[in-house]
Design a protein around this motif. Structure first.
Motif, PDB file in Angstrom:
ATOM      1  N   LEU A   1     -10.356   0.699  -4.595  1.00 53.22           N
ATOM      2  CA  LEU A   1     -10.059   2.136  -4.575  1.00 53.22           C
ATOM      3  C   LEU A   1     -11.262   2.899  -5.100  1.00 53.22           C
ATOM      4  O   LEU A   1     -11.880   2.489  -6.089  1.00 53.22           O
ATOM      5  CB  LEU A   1      -8.832   2.455  -5.440  1.00 53.22           C
ATOM      6  CG  LEU A   1      -8.480   3.935  -5.594  1.00 53.22           C
ATOM      7  CD1 LEU A   1      -8.050   4.534  -4.261  1.00 53.22           C
ATOM      8  CD2 LEU A   1      -7.386   4.136  -6.646  1.00 53.22           C
ATOM      9  N   ILE A   2     -11.587   4.005  -4.433  1.00 49.50           N
ATOM     10  CA  ILE A   2     -12.647   4.911  -4.893  1.00 49.50           C
ATOM     11  C   ILE A   2     -12.034   6.295  -5.072  1.00 49.50           C
ATOM     12  O   ILE A   2     -11.368   6.810  -4.172  1.00 49.50           O
ATOM     13  CB  ILE A   2     -13.807   4.988  -3.881  1.00 49.50           C
ATOM     14  CG1 ILE A   2     -14.449   3.609  -3.695  1.00 49.50           C
ATOM     15  CG2 ILE A   2     -14.859   6.000  -4.346  1.00 49.50           C
ATOM     16  CD1 ILE A   2     -15.447   3.548  -2.547  1.00 49.50           C
ATOM     17  N   LEU A   3     -12.247   6.891  -6.234  1.00 44.35           N
ATOM     18  CA  LEU A   3     -11.797   8.250  -6.514  1.00 44.35           C
ATOM     19  C   LEU A   3     -13.005   9.171  -6.610  1.00 44.35           C
ATOM     20  O   LEU A   3     -13.950   8.889  -7.359  1.00 44.35           O
ATOM     21  CB  LEU A   3     -11.006   8.299  -7.830  1.00 44.35           C
ATOM     22  CG  LEU A   3      -9.718   7.484  -7.895  1.00 44.35           C
ATOM     23  CD1 LEU A   3      -9.077   7.629  -9.272  1.00 44.35           C
ATOM     24  CD2 LEU A   3      -8.738   7.911  -6.811  1.00 44.35           C
TER      25      LEU A   3
ATOM     26  N   THR B   1       0.836  -1.188   0.000  1.00 43.95           N
ATOM     27  CA  THR B   1       0.000   0.000   0.000  1.00 43.95           C
ATOM     28  C   THR B   1       0.876   1.244   0.000  1.00 43.95           C
ATOM     29  O   THR B   1       2.064   1.186   0.341  1.00 43.95           O
ATOM     30  CB  THR B   1      -0.926   0.040   1.233  1.00 43.95           C
ATOM     31  OG1 THR B   1      -0.116   0.074   2.422  1.00 43.95           O
ATOM     32  CG2 THR B   1      -1.845  -1.171   1.271  1.00 43.95           C
ATOM     33  N   VAL B   2       0.277   2.353  -0.415  1.00 46.04           N
ATOM     34  CA  VAL B   2       0.948   3.646  -0.352  1.00 46.04           C
ATOM     35  C   VAL B   2       0.008   4.627   0.332  1.00 46.04           C
ATOM     36  O   VAL B   2      -1.219   4.480   0.267  1.00 46.04           O
ATOM     37  CB  VAL B   2       1.335   4.166  -1.757  1.00 46.04           C
ATOM     38  CG1 VAL B   2       2.374   3.277  -2.402  1.00 46.04           C
ATOM     39  CG2 VAL B   2       0.104   4.274  -2.651  1.00 46.04           C
ATOM     40  N   GLU B   3       0.562   5.608   1.014  1.00 46.80           N
ATOM     41  CA  GLU B   3      -0.244   6.632   1.652  1.00 46.80           C
ATOM     42  C   GLU B   3      -0.438   7.807   0.702  1.00 46.80           C
ATOM     43  O   GLU B   3       0.533   8.336   0.153  1.00 46.80           O
ATOM     44  CB  GLU B   3       0.417   7.113   2.946  1.00 46.80           C
ATOM     45  CG  GLU B   3       0.326   6.108   4.077  1.00 46.80           C
ATOM     46  CD  GLU B   3       0.716   6.721   5.415  1.00 46.80           C
ATOM     47  OE1 GLU B   3       1.299   7.836   5.422  1.00 46.80           O
ATOM     48  OE2 GLU B   3       0.433   6.096   6.449  1.00 46.80           O
TER      49      GLU B   3
ATOM     50  N   ALA C   1      -2.730   7.942  -6.970  1.00 48.17           N
ATOM     51  CA  ALA C   1      -3.594   6.967  -6.307  1.00 48.17           C
ATOM     52  C   ALA C   1      -3.769   5.701  -7.141  1.00 48.17           C
ATOM     53  O   ALA C   1      -3.924   4.598  -6.595  1.00 48.17           O
ATOM     54  CB  ALA C   1      -4.953   7.596  -6.013  1.00 48.17           C
ATOM     55  N   LEU C   2      -3.722   5.843  -8.460  1.00 46.29           N
ATOM     56  CA  LEU C   2      -3.868   4.702  -9.360  1.00 46.29           C
ATOM     57  C   LEU C   2      -2.559   3.941  -9.564  1.00 46.29           C
ATOM     58  O   LEU C   2      -2.530   2.948 -10.293  1.00 46.29           O
ATOM     59  CB  LEU C   2      -4.400   5.174 -10.717  1.00 46.29           C
ATOM     60  CG  LEU C   2      -5.847   5.671 -10.742  1.00 46.29           C
ATOM     61  CD1 LEU C   2      -6.140   6.400 -12.049  1.00 46.29           C
ATOM     62  CD2 LEU C   2      -6.822   4.513 -10.539  1.00 46.29           C
ATOM     63  N   GLY C   3      -1.488   4.411  -8.932  1.00 49.21           N
ATOM     64  CA  GLY C   3      -0.194   3.784  -9.130  1.00 49.21           C
ATOM     65  C   GLY C   3       0.449   4.144 -10.451  1.00 49.21           C
ATOM     66  O   GLY C   3       1.315   3.421 -10.954  1.00 49.21           O
TER      67      GLY C   3
ATOM     68  N   VAL D   1      -3.767   3.223   0.178  1.00 48.62           N
ATOM     69  CA  VAL D   1      -4.410   2.615  -0.987  1.00 48.62           C
ATOM     70  C   VAL D   1      -3.500   1.538  -1.553  1.00 48.62           C
ATOM     71  O   VAL D   1      -2.279   1.562  -1.347  1.00 48.62           O
ATOM     72  CB  VAL D   1      -4.718   3.680  -2.067  1.00 48.62           C
ATOM     73  CG1 VAL D   1      -5.468   4.861  -1.470  1.00 48.62           C
ATOM     74  CG2 VAL D   1      -3.445   4.156  -2.752  1.00 48.62           C
ATOM     75  N   PRO D   2      -4.045   0.569  -2.287  1.00 50.53           N
ATOM     76  CA  PRO D   2      -3.202  -0.446  -2.925  1.00 50.53           C
ATOM     77  C   PRO D   2      -2.196   0.202  -3.871  1.00 50.53           C
ATOM     78  O   PRO D   2      -2.511   1.174  -4.564  1.00 50.53           O
ATOM     79  CB  PRO D   2      -4.204  -1.305  -3.687  1.00 50.53           C
ATOM     80  CG  PRO D   2      -5.518  -1.049  -3.035  1.00 50.53           C
ATOM     81  CD  PRO D   2      -5.480   0.354  -2.556  1.00 50.53           C
TER      82      PRO D   2
END
Length: 277
Positions: free
Chosen positions: A116-118, A34-36, A157-159, A46-47
């Motif tokens: 994940l929700i954006l 995960t990442v913050e 957030a999406l990597g 989030v993943p």
């Protein structure tokens, strides 16, 4: 004709893209990595590589698809049905509708089991606590004038942070090139209006489309140099100030079927099109 094609390219260039509080991890997902992400509502884990993404604003549909991520669910805008067609055939197949921008369907979202929700604080702040119980949720602060910051935050957030940075840099380079290729670009006065069910919305320099035109160095009518992102106008004043070009859109099929207003200075136009004097 050459100048008309260049102007169209300038507008299309932007379409390819289209405070802190308590930490909200969200959901029971056990991810390997995960990442913050610090965002408008706090900090969320989030993943690192989310696989099932739900998006709750139109810009986030664009962002996800541009970065190669097909959302499993998305909220739609008002009376509109379906998804953007400018990504090509099949690009949006399989995306499940989860309510509208201002009223997301929480049950439908939960049923999709997102990781994940954006979303957007501007549109969905009151739903954040419930959404973050379903899955890690990341909110951007505003819409329109912050579209570049939103694109980069959602990309992270999406990597896809580096890809988002590269695409934004490529867009800005292209906008510079298009503007430089148009003789006296700043002298072109381009009006941007949208036909709503009960009024006409005028877009200023801090709207998404206004920023795209500004990045290309293209001019705007004086009366559209707004401090706000948008304003409402009458059918007489919307195309005022003798614009050289007018770009139009419609908020729904209903407004698209209604013939746009015209006057001696503004020939009839169709939504999603432009006209030149």
């Amino acid at each position: 004709m050459h100048r008309r094609l260049l102007l169209t390219a300038a507008i299309a260039a932007g379409l390819a893209l289209t405070g802190c509080g308590n930490t909200a991890d969200g959901g029971d997902k056990d991810t390997a990595a995960t990442v913050e992400i610090v965002h408008a509502m706090g900090t969320s884990k989030v993943p690192a590589a989310p696989q099932r993404v739900v998006v709750l604003d139109t810009d986030k549909v664009d962002t996800a698809l541009t970065l190669g991520v097909k959302p499993v669910g998305a909220a739609r805008a008002g009376e509109l049905t379906g998804w953007p067609t400018y990504f090509g055939a099949g690009a949006t197949d399989g995306i499940t509708e989860v309510g509208v921008l201002t009223e997301p369907d929480l049950e439908a979202i939960a049923g999709l089991k997102p990781d994940l929700i954006l979303g957007s604080k501007f549109r969905q702040e009151k739903f954040y606590a419930e959404l973050s119980k379903i899955a890690p949720t990341v909110f951007t602060e505003n819409v329109g004038k912050t579209w570049k910051e939103n694109f980069l935050l959602d990309g992270r957030a999406l990597g896809k942070e580096q890809q988002a940075k590269d695409l934004l840099a490529a867009y800005e380079k292209r906008a510079d090139e298009v503007g430089a290729a148009i003789p006296n670009a700043a002298a072109l006065k381009i009006s941007i209006v949208r036909f709503m069910p009960d009024h006409i919305r005028v877009y200023g320099p801090e709207s998404f489309s206004g920023i795209v035109l500004g990045d290309a160095g293209l001019g705007r009518p004086e009366r559209q140099l707004l401090a706000a992102r948008t304003t409402s106008a009458s059918t007489r004043s919307a195309p005022s100030a003798s614009p050289r070009w007018t770009a139009t859109s419609c908020s729904s099929p209903r407004t698209a079927r209604r013939p746009p207003p015209s006057s001696r200075r503004s020939p009839p136009v169709r939504c999603g099109r432009g006209w030149a004097r």
